[in-house]
Structure formats: structure tokens, C-alpha cells
Design a protein around this motif. Structure first.
Motif, PDB file in Angstrom:
ATOM      1  N   LEU A 244       0.820  -1.218   0.000  1.00  0.00           N
ATOM      2  CA  LEU A 244       0.000   0.000   0.000  1.00  0.00           C
ATOM      3  C   LEU A 244       0.849   1.262   0.000  1.00  0.00           C
ATOM      4  N   GLY A 245       2.177   1.098  -0.062  1.00  0.00           N
ATOM      5  CA  GLY A 245       3.057   2.256  -0.152  1.00  0.00           C
ATOM      6  C   GLY A 245       3.573   2.775   1.165  1.00  0.00           C
ATOM      7  N   HIS A 246       3.448   2.003   2.245  1.00  0.00           N
ATOM      8  CA  HIS A 246       3.895   2.453   3.559  1.00  0.00           C
ATOM      9  C   HIS A 246       5.297   1.935   3.854  1.00  0.00           C
ATOM     10  N   LEU A 247       6.157   2.829   4.331  1.00  0.00           N
ATOM     11  CA  LEU A 247       7.502   2.446   4.731  1.00  0.00           C
ATOM     12  C   LEU A 247       7.459   1.688   6.058  1.00  0.00           C
ATOM     13  N   PRO A 248       8.471   0.859   6.344  1.00  0.00           N
ATOM     14  CA  PRO A 248       8.491   0.136   7.617  1.00  0.00           C
ATOM     15  C   PRO A 248       8.442   1.090   8.801  1.00  0.00           C
ATOM     16  N   ALA A 249       7.622   0.759   9.762  1.00  0.00           N
ATOM     17  CA  ALA A 249       7.452   1.577  10.962  1.00  0.00           C
ATOM     18  C   ALA A 249       6.931   0.689  12.082  1.00  0.00           C
ATOM     19  N   PRO A 250       7.080   1.116  13.340  1.00  0.00           N
ATOM     20  CA  PRO A 250       6.556   0.305  14.439  1.00  0.00           C
ATOM     21  C   PRO A 250       5.047   0.118  14.323  1.00  0.00           C
ATOM     22  N   LEU A 251       4.602  -1.077  14.626  1.00  0.00           N
ATOM     23  CA  LEU A 251       3.168  -1.364  14.676  1.00  0.00           C
ATOM     24  C   LEU A 251       2.838  -1.665  16.133  1.00  0.00           C
ATOM     25  N   LEU A 252       2.302  -0.660  16.809  1.00  0.00           N
ATOM     26  CA  LEU A 252       2.026  -0.766  18.229  1.00  0.00           C
ATOM     27  C   LEU A 252       0.581  -1.196  18.451  1.00  0.00           C
ATOM     28  N   ALA A 253       0.117  -1.161  19.692  1.00  0.00           N
ATOM     29  CA  ALA A 253      -1.210  -1.682  20.019  1.00  0.00           C
ATOM     30  C   ALA A 253      -1.917  -0.737  20.966  1.00  0.00           C
ATOM     31  N   ASP A 254      -3.254  -0.822  20.966  1.00  0.00           N
ATOM     32  CA  ASP A 254      -4.032  -0.025  21.899  1.00  0.00           C
ATOM     33  C   ASP A 254      -4.119  -0.744  23.242  1.00  0.00           C
TER      34      ASP A 254
ATOM     35  N   PRO B  31      -1.372   2.522  10.501  1.00  0.00           N
ATOM     36  CA  PRO B  31      -1.085   3.870  10.005  1.00  0.00           C
ATOM     37  C   PRO B  31      -2.365   4.589   9.566  1.00  0.00           C
ATOM     38  N   GLN B  32      -2.287   5.913   9.530  1.00  0.00           N
ATOM     39  CA  GLN B  32      -3.431   6.709   9.097  1.00  0.00           C
ATOM     40  C   GLN B  32      -3.913   6.249   7.725  1.00  0.00           C
ATOM     41  N   GLY B  33      -5.222   6.042   7.615  1.00  0.00           N
ATOM     42  CA  GLY B  33      -5.794   5.650   6.334  1.00  0.00           C
ATOM     43  C   GLY B  33      -5.765   4.171   6.047  1.00  0.00           C
ATOM     44  N   VAL B  34      -5.369   3.353   7.042  1.00  0.00           N
ATOM     45  CA  VAL B  34      -5.265   1.905   6.847  1.00  0.00           C
ATOM     46  C   VAL B  34      -6.136   1.195   7.875  1.00  0.00           C
ATOM     47  N   VAL B  35      -6.791   0.127   7.451  1.00  0.00           N
ATOM     48  CA  VAL B  35      -7.447  -0.800   8.364  1.00  0.00           C
ATOM     49  C   VAL B  35      -6.789  -2.159   8.177  1.00  0.00           C
ATOM     50  N   GLY B  36      -6.859  -2.999   9.202  1.00  0.00           N
ATOM     51  CA  GLY B  36      -6.209  -4.292   9.059  1.00  0.00           C
ATOM     52  C   GLY B  36      -6.477  -5.212  10.227  1.00  0.00           C
TER      53      GLY B  36
ATOM     54  N   VAL C 227      -4.461  -6.107   5.261  1.00  0.00           N
ATOM     55  CA  VAL C 227      -4.620  -4.654   5.360  1.00  0.00           C
ATOM     56  C   VAL C 227      -5.347  -4.137   4.123  1.00  0.00           C
ATOM     57  N   GLY C 228      -5.951  -2.965   4.272  1.00  0.00           N
ATOM     58  CA  GLY C 228      -6.631  -2.322   3.156  1.00  0.00           C
ATOM     59  C   GLY C 228      -6.748  -0.830   3.385  1.00  0.00           C
ATOM     60  N   SER C 229      -7.106  -0.114   2.342  1.00  0.00           N
ATOM     61  CA  SER C 229      -7.298   1.323   2.443  1.00  0.00           C
ATOM     62  C   SER C 229      -8.618   1.621   3.141  1.00  0.00           C
ATOM     63  N   ALA C 230      -8.585   2.540   4.105  1.00  0.00           N
ATOM     64  CA  ALA C 230      -9.799   2.916   4.819  1.00  0.00           C
ATOM     65  C   ALA C 230     -10.799   3.632   3.917  1.00  0.00           C
TER      66      ALA C 230
ATOM     67  N   ASP D  80     -11.767   2.405   1.101  1.00  0.00           N
ATOM     68  CA  ASP D  80     -12.548   1.340   0.463  1.00  0.00           C
ATOM     69  C   ASP D  80     -13.113   0.330   1.457  1.00  0.00           C
ATOM     70  N   ILE D  81     -12.388   0.087   2.552  1.00  0.00           N
ATOM     71  CA  ILE D  81     -12.754  -0.947   3.517  1.00  0.00           C
ATOM     72  C   ILE D  81     -12.920  -0.291   4.881  1.00  0.00           C
ATOM     73  N   ALA D  82     -14.043  -0.571   5.534  1.00  0.00           N
ATOM     74  CA  ALA D  82     -14.293   0.009   6.858  1.00  0.00           C
ATOM     75  C   ALA D  82     -13.588  -0.763   7.958  1.00  0.00           C
ATOM     76  N   SER D  83     -13.468  -2.088   7.796  1.00  0.00           N
ATOM     77  CA  SER D  83     -12.862  -2.901   8.847  1.00  0.00           C
ATOM     78  C   SER D  83     -12.535  -4.281   8.295  1.00  0.00           C
ATOM     79  N   ILE D  84     -11.537  -4.928   8.914  1.00  0.00           N
ATOM     80  CA  ILE D  84     -11.103  -6.271   8.529  1.00  0.00           C
ATOM     81  C   ILE D  84     -10.898  -7.085   9.800  1.00  0.00           C
ATOM     82  N   GLY D  85     -11.268  -8.367   9.757  1.00  0.00           N
ATOM     83  CA  GLY D  85     -10.965  -9.289  10.842  1.00  0.00           C
ATOM     84  C   GLY D  85     -10.528 -10.622  10.278  1.00  0.00           C
ATOM     85  N   ILE D  86      -9.378 -11.130  10.713  1.00  0.00           N
ATOM     86  CA  ILE D  86      -8.922 -12.446  10.268  1.00  0.00           C
ATOM     87  C   ILE D  86      -8.534 -13.282  11.487  1.00  0.00           C
ATOM     88  N   ASP D  87      -8.635 -14.601  11.325  1.00  0.00           N
ATOM     89  CA  ASP D  87      -8.237 -15.505  12.402  1.00  0.00           C
ATOM     90  C   ASP D  87      -7.792 -16.830  11.806  1.00  0.00           C
ATOM     91  N   ALA D  88      -6.856 -17.479  12.487  1.00  0.00           N
ATOM     92  CA  ALA D  88      -6.394 -18.818  12.097  1.00  0.00           C
ATOM     93  C   ALA D  88      -6.334 -19.702  13.336  1.00  0.00           C
TER      94      ALA D  88
END
Length: 223
Positions: free
Chosen positions: A59-69, A77-82, A95-98, A100-108
Motif C-alpha cells: 500500500l506504499g507504507h515504509l516500515p514503521a513500528p506497529l504498536l497496540a491499543d 497507520p493513518q488511512g489503513v485498516v487491518g 490490510v486495506g485502504s480505509a 474502500d474498507i471500513a474494517s477487517i478481521g482475520i483468524d487462524a
């Protein structure tokens, strides 16, 4: 996982952890999140973050920390859901652009039975009856574990829309064994997506290589 999400949702997955020390490919802020964890937990955490960065790079995002709430949900990142998931021998990110996509949930999950007593705690009576029938008719899939996975994906899609917990008895899941799909009817007040109530989540599932995977994607409402 890529087969379960719509066009525009980017996935990345791994079936084993790197042999490199996990600290070598985590940012300092990420290392701080798991500094007290055992090595196994650090490795699955690091590999899942690496999957997320691979997907985000598309999606064009450079590597950066992915923290948690506060609850542990990823802060994208801003503008991304995942969504992220991991289980034995599998890690994945979607992940997807916010726009086009409001929310995503995956599980394995492993394609193995739930521990004793867990089905009763996660399933509504109608769901338990359906799972019992499926286990008799189609024993190749652990339908009890698949129900759990579907509810996990629903929760992961629900939470970013509401920032509230969703209990297992607050969504009724119907699994379609032939189509590889499922739906979840919300039994609580629905969230709003682009001003419209979202009363039902829909998703897809697959059983392969000893794994069960599920995914829910909530599209934006067309103007």
C-alpha cells in the motif's frame, strides 16, 4: 488467506518463524511490548509484524513500528485498516485502504477440537445444535473450532468500528459448509458504517493443511 478477502485487501502470511533473533527485526518500541515474553511468543509476535510490514509496503507504507491499543489491537497507520492473526505454524496479516474498507478481521486456528467445555461457553444453543450435526456429517472439519475462529474474526472486525467488546453470545454465526462462507447476525445495537447500521457481518472460511482460517471484510457503503 488471500482467497478469503476481496480485491483491495492485501495479505501476507508465513508458515514458520525466521531463524534470526526476533529482536533483530523489531523496532525498539515493539521490542518493549514483548521484552518479558518467552522466546516463542517473541518469535510469533515478530513474524506477524513482519507479515504486516510486507502487506503495508504494497500500500506504499515504509516500515514503521506497529504498536497496540489498551486491548492489544494493532494501531494501523493513518488511512489503513487491518487485522493480524497467529497460531501454531501460521502467521498472517491483512490490510486495506480505509477509503474502500471500513474494517477487517482475520483468524487462524488448528483444525483440531476445542478444549472440553469451550464450545458451551462460546456457542448459542442453536449454534451448538448445528455444530453437532456438522461434526457427524462432515468430520473432516472441526466445526466447533471453526465457529470459534469465525467469532474471533467477527470480533476483530467489530472492535475498530465500536471500540467496545463483543461477547460470544452477542453474535449468532451461521456456517455454510458448501460455499465456504459464514454470516454473523448481531444481537446487540449495531455499529454505523458511513451512517448506516451494520446488523450482519459476512465472511469466508477455508480448511487446509491442518489449519482453519476465517476472514471478514466490511466494505465502505457506496455514496
Amino acid at each position: 488467506m488471500a482467497e478469503l478477502v476481496p480485491k483491495g485487501v492485501i495479505t501476507a502470511e508465513a508458515f514458520r518463524d525466521s531463524e534470526e533473533p526476533p529482536d533483530s527485526y523489531l523496532f525498539p518500541a515493539e521490542r518493549a511490548m514483548v521484552h518479558r515474553a518467552i522466546d516463542k511468543r517473541k518469535r510469533e509476535f515478530a513474524t506477524t509484524r513482519r507479515c504486516a510490514r510486507r502487506a503495508l509496503s504494497t500500500l506504499g507504507h515504509l516500515p514503521a513500528p506497529l504498536l497496540a491499543d489498551r486491548r492489544g489491537a494493532p494501531r494501523w497507520p493513518q488511512g489503513v485498516v487491518g487485522s493480524l492473526t497467529h497460531c501454531a505454524a501460521y502467521r498472517a496479516a491483512a490490510v486495506g485502504s480505509a477509503e474502500d474498507i471500513a474494517s477487517i478481521g482475520i483468524d487462524a486456528e488448528p483444525n483440531s477440537p476445542l478444549p472440553d467445555g469451550v464450545l458451551d461457553s462460546i456457542a448459542l444453543p442453536r449454534e451448538r445444535d448445528r455444530i453437532g450435526d456438522l461434526l457427524l456429517d462432515r468430520p473432516g472439519v472441526r466445526w466447533d473450532r471453526l465457529l470459534f475462529s469465525a467469532k474471533e474474526s467477527v470480533f476483530k472486525a467489530w472492535y475498530p468500528l465500536t471500540r467496545r467488546e463483543l461477547n460470544f453470545d452477542e453474535a449468532r454465526v451461521e456456517l455454510d459448509p458448501s460455499a465456504g462462507t459464514f454470516s454473523a447476525e448481531l444481537l446487540v445495537s449495531p455499529p454505523l458504517v458511513d451512517g448506516l447500521p451494520l446488523t450482519r457481518f459476512t465472511g469466508r472460511w477455508a480448511a487446509r493443511s491442518g489449519l482453519l482460517v476465517t476472514a471478514v471484510s466490511v466494505p465502505r457503503t457506496p455514496a
